[in-house]
Design a protein around this motif. Structure first.
Motif, short mmCIF file in Angstrom:
data_model
loop_
_atom_site.label_atom_id
_atom_site.label_comp_id
_atom_site.label_asym_id
_atom_site.label_seq_id
_atom_site.Cartn_x
_atom_site.Cartn_y
_atom_site.Cartn_z
N LEU A 78 0.81 -1.21 0.00
CA LEU A 78 0.00 0.00 0.00
C LEU A 78 0.85 1.27 0.00
O LEU A 78 0.60 2.20 -0.79
CB LEU A 78 -0.94 -0.01 1.21
CG LEU A 78 -1.86 1.20 1.37
CD1 LEU A 78 -2.77 1.34 0.16
CD2 LEU A 78 -2.69 1.10 2.66
N VAL A 79 1.85 1.34 0.84
CA VAL A 79 2.65 2.56 0.96
C VAL A 79 3.41 2.85 -0.33
O VAL A 79 3.44 3.98 -0.83
CB VAL A 79 3.62 2.46 2.15
CG1 VAL A 79 4.55 3.67 2.20
CG2 VAL A 79 2.84 2.34 3.46
N ASP A 80 4.02 1.83 -0.92
CA ASP A 80 4.76 2.02 -2.16
C ASP A 80 3.83 2.41 -3.31
O ASP A 80 4.17 3.28 -4.13
CB ASP A 80 5.52 0.74 -2.52
CG ASP A 80 6.65 0.45 -1.55
OD1 ASP A 80 7.12 1.41 -0.90
OD2 ASP A 80 7.06 -0.72 -1.44
N MET A 161 -6.65 7.36 -1.10
CA MET A 161 -6.85 7.89 0.25
C MET A 161 -5.52 7.92 1.01
O MET A 161 -5.19 8.91 1.67
CB MET A 161 -7.86 7.02 1.00
CG MET A 161 -8.12 7.48 2.43
SD MET A 161 -8.93 6.21 3.44
CE MET A 161 -7.58 5.05 3.65
N THR A 162 -4.74 6.85 0.90
CA THR A 162 -3.45 6.79 1.58
C THR A 162 -2.50 7.86 1.05
O THR A 162 -1.74 8.46 1.81
CB THR A 162 -2.83 5.40 1.38
OG1 THR A 162 -3.77 4.39 1.79
CG2 THR A 162 -1.55 5.25 2.19
N ALA A 163 -2.59 8.12 -0.25
CA ALA A 163 -1.65 9.05 -0.87
C ALA A 163 -2.05 10.50 -0.68
O ALA A 163 -1.19 11.37 -0.46
CB ALA A 163 -1.54 8.74 -2.37
N ARG A 164 -3.36 10.82 -0.73
CA ARG A 164 -3.77 12.21 -0.90
C ARG A 164 -4.70 12.76 0.17
O ARG A 164 -5.02 13.95 0.15
CB ARG A 164 -4.46 12.37 -2.26
CG ARG A 164 -3.57 12.12 -3.45
CD ARG A 164 -2.45 13.14 -3.54
NE ARG A 164 -2.99 14.48 -3.61
CZ ARG A 164 -2.50 15.52 -2.96
NH1 ARG A 164 -1.44 15.39 -2.18
NH2 ARG A 164 -3.05 16.71 -3.07
N LEU A 165 -5.16 11.96 1.10
CA LEU A 165 -6.13 12.45 2.08
C LEU A 165 -5.59 13.62 2.88
O LEU A 165 -6.19 14.70 2.93
CB LEU A 165 -6.55 11.32 3.02
CG LEU A 165 -7.55 11.71 4.12
CD1 LEU A 165 -8.87 12.16 3.50
CD2 LEU A 165 -7.78 10.55 5.08
N ALA A 166 -4.44 13.45 3.52
CA ALA A 166 -3.89 14.49 4.40
C ALA A 166 -3.42 15.70 3.60
O ALA A 166 -3.65 16.85 3.99
CB ALA A 166 -2.75 13.91 5.24
N VAL A 366 6.64 6.25 6.51
CA VAL A 366 6.18 7.57 6.09
C VAL A 366 6.66 8.61 7.09
O VAL A 366 6.44 8.45 8.30
CB VAL A 366 4.63 7.61 5.99
CG1 VAL A 366 4.15 9.01 5.61
CG2 VAL A 366 4.15 6.59 4.96
N PRO A 367 7.34 9.67 6.65
CA PRO A 367 7.83 10.70 7.60
C PRO A 367 6.69 11.37 8.33
O PRO A 367 5.56 11.44 7.84
CB PRO A 367 8.58 11.68 6.69
CG PRO A 367 8.05 11.45 5.32
CD PRO A 367 7.69 10.00 5.25
#
Length: 462
Positions: A78-80, A161-166, A366-367
């Motif tokens: 997911l993270v990659d 969502m993981t990439a762009r939510l925040a 993720v930093p």
């Protein structure tokens, strides 16, 4: 003896009086009244032009909901994959227009024919024409951006969502803060979010106007994305009560032209439209549905900034055939003018963008802190010059680069109300203590009060 003492005291009093009057005169010259008025009683570190926010975090309810969705999903790597999607969306461009492709093809074909004649190629005309057309098509495939419509299924929606939510939430909070700061009386009742995606505009606007917002309509053509956005409102569950109520999801814009919303938002959606004609039609539709503010947000790239400037020109210069609301649009932010963007007029065009620090979702590798770089445009139904709280005689410029603070002076690069980019070295001696202290407390994206007579035109950016 007493007479001499009396005369000496009188002379001392006169000297003190002259000294006080001289200091007062110098103070009045160094700090014109118009400079002091723009503060409205606020300290320099909180002057009215500040728009920067501290490092943002998404609401705790949204954080828990996103973590629940991730835990329930079975997306491998997911993270990659989220990182790859972020890079892909950042480099995304508009679909090439048919007119551009035709012009490019004709230019290539003309050049190839000229080259063939210069070489004296002996070949049947039909055969040569066929070869040239094949070369033109081959060159177009190599040099033309291959745009494709994004289609979000359930898995890709979780990756998005993981990439762009925040990051998307941070950009919207920063853009909407401009309205909240400069128009504190604005209390929207309704919201329309076009290309709503994960519903970040709902969460961002609710953080400012949660007490007054009673109707929020989210429009996104992707059914799985709408389902995920609604699930996030319900804390990651499908049956729990939504944290924010009166939110409605649709796949198409409301049809009736008479229905207007106090606040209309479109974030990272213009690049998803296939052509310029559709973008213009969508912009006119969104403006017709705007009763107060239209907020557009895109990536802080050349492409994103260019799309926003095209949108600005479309709404400012092209007249609609029919409109229910005759009030014309005014540029509210970030531009301090309605002239051609000076950054696009430079020999080497650069994007007008801004940054916002934020805390991403807590995931392995993720930093803890990241930076969102974005461009935005806010249009208003009301002329910003008519708003209260702005001192007469003072115009506000927009800082378009980081402020460089040095001993007793500050280097500022700004877009001025005259429509020019200017580099200004602000000092207390030349610009007065108030403007100088405000400059030291400002940064990229803030507004700086500038008195026109004090701007040195020799310091313009080339």
């Amino acid at each position: 003896m007493a007479s001499r003492t009396y005369v000496k005291c009188v002379n001392c009093q006169r000297a003190n009086t002259l000294r006080i009057m001289y200091r007062g005169l110098c103070s009045a010259v160094a700090q014109p009244q118009s400079q002091a008025d723009f503060l409205n009683g606020a300290p320099h570190r909180k002057h009215p032009g500040l728009n920067n926010l501290k490092t943002l975090s998404i609401p705790e309810e949204l954080q828990r909901a996103a973590q629940a969705v991730i835990n329930d999903s079975e997306v491998t790597g997911l993270v990659d994959r989220a990182h790859s999607l972020t890079n892909f969306l950042w480099s995304r461009k508009r679909a090439p227009e048919d007119a551009f492709l035709r012009e490019r093809a004709m230019s290539l074909e003309k050049a190839l024919w000229k080259k063939a004649h210069e070489k004296g190629t002996v070949m049947d005309g039909d055969v040569l024409e066929t070869q040239i057309r094949k070369k033109v098509l081959s060159e177009l495939r190599k040099t033309t951006y291959r745009w494709r419509q994004m289609s979000y299924d359930e898995e890709l929606s979780v990756i998005y969502m993981t990439a762009r939510l925040a990051g998307g939430y941070a950009a919207l909070r920063r853009a909407l803060n401009e309205i909240r700061r400069r128009d504190p009386s604005f209390s929207p009742f309704s919201l329309l979010d076009f290309g709503s995606g994960l519903g970040t505009a709902v969460w961002a606007s609710h953080s400012y106007w949660g007490d007054t917002l009673k109707e929020m309509v989210c429009v996104d053509s992707s059914g799985p994305m709408n389902t995920l956005a609604e699930r996030l409102l319900r804390g990651g569950s499908e049956r729990a009560e939504p944290h924010i109520k009166q939110v409605y999801f649709r796949q198409f814009l409301p049809v009736s032209p008479k229905v207007q919303f106090d606040l209309v938002v479109s974030a990272f959606s213009l690049s998803e439209l296939p052509c310029q004609i559709e973008r213009e039609e969508t912009l006119f539709t969104l403006w017709r549905k705007t009763s107060s503010y239209l907020v557009l947000v895109e990536n802080g790239t050349k492409e994103g900034h260019q799309m926003l400037m095209d949108a600005r020109n479309t709404l400012l210069k092209k007249q609609e055939k029919s409109s229910q609301d005759p009030r014309r649009p005014f540029v509210f932010a970030p531009c301090p003018h309605e002239l051609t963007c000076p950054k696009l007029a430079q020999r080497l065009p650069t994007p007008c963008n801004f940054t916002q620090l934020y805390h991403p979702l807590q995931l392995p590798g993720v930093p803890d802190q990241q930076t969102e770089k974005f461009s935005y445009l806010i249009l208003s139904r009301t002329d910003p010059a008519d708003m209260q709280g702005r001192a007469e005689g003072v115009r506000w410029a927009r800082l378009t680069a980081p402020v460089l603070r040095r001993p007793r002076h500050v280097h500022c690069q700004m877009c001025s109300p005259s429509g020019e980019l200017q580099r200004l070295v602000v000092t207390s001696h030349r610009h007065g203590r108030d403007v100088y202290r405000c400059a030291r407390n400002s940064d990229w994206g803030d507004q700086l009060p500038i008195i026109q007579s004090e701007v040195d035109t020799n310091e313009d950016v080339d």
